[in-house]
Design an enzyme around this catalytic site. Structure first.
Site, PDB file in Angstrom:
ATOM      1  N   SER A 107      -5.511   8.970  -0.401  1.00  0.00           N
ATOM      2  CA  SER A 107      -5.985   9.422  -2.336  1.00  0.00           C
ATOM      3  C   SER A 107      -5.011   9.966  -3.369  1.00  0.00           C
ATOM      4  CB  SER A 107      -7.003   9.410  -2.754  1.00  0.00           C
ATOM      5  OG  SER A 107      -8.531   8.757  -2.575  1.00  0.00           O
ATOM      6  N   ARG A 108      -3.743   9.511  -2.832  1.00  0.00           N
ATOM      7  CA  ARG A 108      -2.715  10.713  -3.520  1.00  0.00           C
ATOM      8  C   ARG A 108      -2.350  11.900  -3.345  1.00  0.00           C
ATOM      9  NH1 ARG A 108      -1.169   6.658  -1.476  1.00  0.00           N
ATOM     10  NH2 ARG A 108      -0.261   4.763  -1.849  1.00  0.00           N
ATOM     11  N   PHE A 109      -3.776  12.767  -3.119  1.00  0.00           N
ATOM     12  CA  PHE A 109      -3.879  13.279  -3.227  1.00  0.00           C
ATOM     13  C   PHE A 109      -3.748  14.915  -2.370  1.00  0.00           C
ATOM     14  CE2 PHE A 109      -7.617  16.842  -5.239  1.00  0.00           C
ATOM     15  CZ  PHE A 109      -7.210  16.788  -6.414  1.00  0.00           C
ATOM     16  N   LYS A 140      -0.149   2.096   0.048  1.00  0.00           N
ATOM     17  CA  LYS A 140      -0.725   2.456   1.348  1.00  0.00           C
ATOM     18  C   LYS A 140      -1.116   4.187   1.445  1.00  0.00           C
ATOM     19  CE  LYS A 140       1.432   4.028   6.742  1.00  0.00           C
ATOM     20  NZ  LYS A 140       0.575   4.927   5.869  1.00  0.00           N
TER      21      LYS A 140
END
Length: 419
Positions: A396-398, A216
């Protein structure tokens, strides 16, 4: 009649056409947003307004982010790899503008998201005219640049293999099987339950294997070290109030992790009952597993996770018991049945069955009546924080991570951590 009655969407074997089709969908949502802006002053948050707001929310919360990722993670990097000469110079000048547009539009969307969510539940009728206008104009000019320069460049430079590579990447992002029927740019990854084809509880079975594919993306907000409070308790208070406003499910629920004498950790969910400059307080049976572990190793870690806001807070520190007066005050504020249950239960101790548990409660109710006193083995714990980390989910998991660490003089040092 040879022409279809509806506007058919291109499939991902024509990825540039899919991207342009997405622009058409975005334009329709922007038009709905402008109509809603004009509708609200006269009609308020009526059914029509709530439906329109819900449609805009659904699209820009899901499909629009996938479209941005298509461009940022695939289209532009692929173009950069093949562009030469004038194309390379054009791309070098334009790509930063496109990426900045995405960031700016995301920031504007966060404000609109909050306003639209309140319209959907009928609790507000306000929609900022200035933000809507800026959001619409930025998107329109952004799409014109892409359609006038980026899309034609991709059509000129990409061969069939590169087009297939781009299309497959877009399919994977949306969780679409390459062998599935054509799907549009609006397609979003389906929940795991909807895509499951085999279910098993055996070790290493289908469910366990698919866990790695559950993803997600986050994008509701951002966390900047220049915007947070100097004091972490003030920052926590700010986030907690926002969780209440957003009607997060049980915002006061927190994980408590402790360790036993062998250093083995255990965790459970409890409810925080007070927080202030002194720390974070909860109440329990001192003879429970966590009570015994804290007595032996007086340190713990707390975790708040507010899924709806894509936020978590981790709090580490030393734990001590609250005063008897504080424990008495809270115990006496609880409903009668909760007080009787606290007396009847030897928390964490084994018992034969539910019937025995109910029998113990009935005996306690007969013995103590309407005014039970707090038992000595029941009371509060307070964690005095030494380290507090605020985590905001990002695309983007950043992710954004800001941590506060208590210094020897009692002040707090603050710094950003890498995701």
């Amino acid at each position: 009649m040879n022409q279809p009655l509806h506007d058919t969407a291109p499939d991902f074997d024509q990825p540039v056409a899919v991207l342009k089709h997405c622009h058409g969908r975005i334009r329709k949502q922007l038009a709905t947003l402008e109509k809603l802006l004009a509708h609200l002053p006269e009609h308020g948050a009526d059914e029509q307004a709530r439906q329109a707001a819900a449609a805009v929310l659904k699209y820009f919360d899901k499909a629009a982010h996938l479209h941005h990722d298509d461009e940022e993670q695939d289209l532009i990097p692929m173009l950069t790899a093949v562009a030469r000469g004038e194309d390379a110079a054009t791309l070098q000048a334009l790509a930063p503008t496109i990426l900045q547009d995405h960031k700016d539009m995301d920031a504007m969307w966060q404000d609109l998201h909050e306003q639209l969510a309140l319209i959907v539940d009928g609790s507000a009728t306000h929609l900022s005219t200035s933000i809507v206008q800026r959001f619409v104009q930025r998107y329109l000019s952004h799409m014109e640049r892409e359609e006038g320069i980026i899309a034609p460049m991709a059509l000129r430079l990409f061969d069939a293999q590169q087009m297939d590579q781009l299309g497959q990447a877009m399919r994977r992002r949306r969780g679409i099987d390459p062998t599935a029927a054509p799907a549009s740019c609006d397609a979003v990854p389906a929940p795991a339950a909807a895509t499951a084809t085999a279910v098993t509880t055996a070790p290493g079975g289908a469910i366990g294997d698919r866990v790695a594919d559950l993803r997600k993306d986050y994008g509701h907000a951002q966390l900047d070290e220049n915007d947070v409070a100097d004091d972490p308790i003030q920052q926590f208070t700010r986030w907690f109030e926002e969780a209440l406003k957003a009607e997060v499910n049980e915002p006061n629920a927190m994980g408590v992790s402790t360790v036993d004498d062998d250093g083995r950790p255990t965790s459970r969910i409890v409810l925080v009952k007070q927080f202030d400059a002194r720390g974070f307080t909860w109440y329990t049976n001192y003879d429970s597993q966590k009570g015994k572990q804290i007595a032996s190793k007086p340190f713990a870690c707390l975790l708040f996770f507010w899924r709806e806001l894509e936020r978590q807070v981790r709090i580490e520190g030393r734990v001590e018991r609250t005063s008897a007066e504080e424990s008495d005050k809270y115990f006496n504020s609880r409903p009668l049945k909760s007080r009787l249950a606290a007396i009847a239960s030897r928390q964490s101790a084994p018992i034969a069955n539910r019937a025995s548990l109910e029998h113990n409660y009935e005996e306690v109710a007969r013995q103590y009546g309407e005014a039970p006193s707090r038992p000595a083995n029941w009371g509060g714990f307070r964690l005095e924080p030494e380290r507090i980390e605020f985590w905001q989910g990002r695309r983007s998991r950043f992710h954004d991570r800001i941590v506060y660490t208590r210094q020897e003089d009692g002040s707090w040092a603050r710094q950003r951590l890498q995701p």
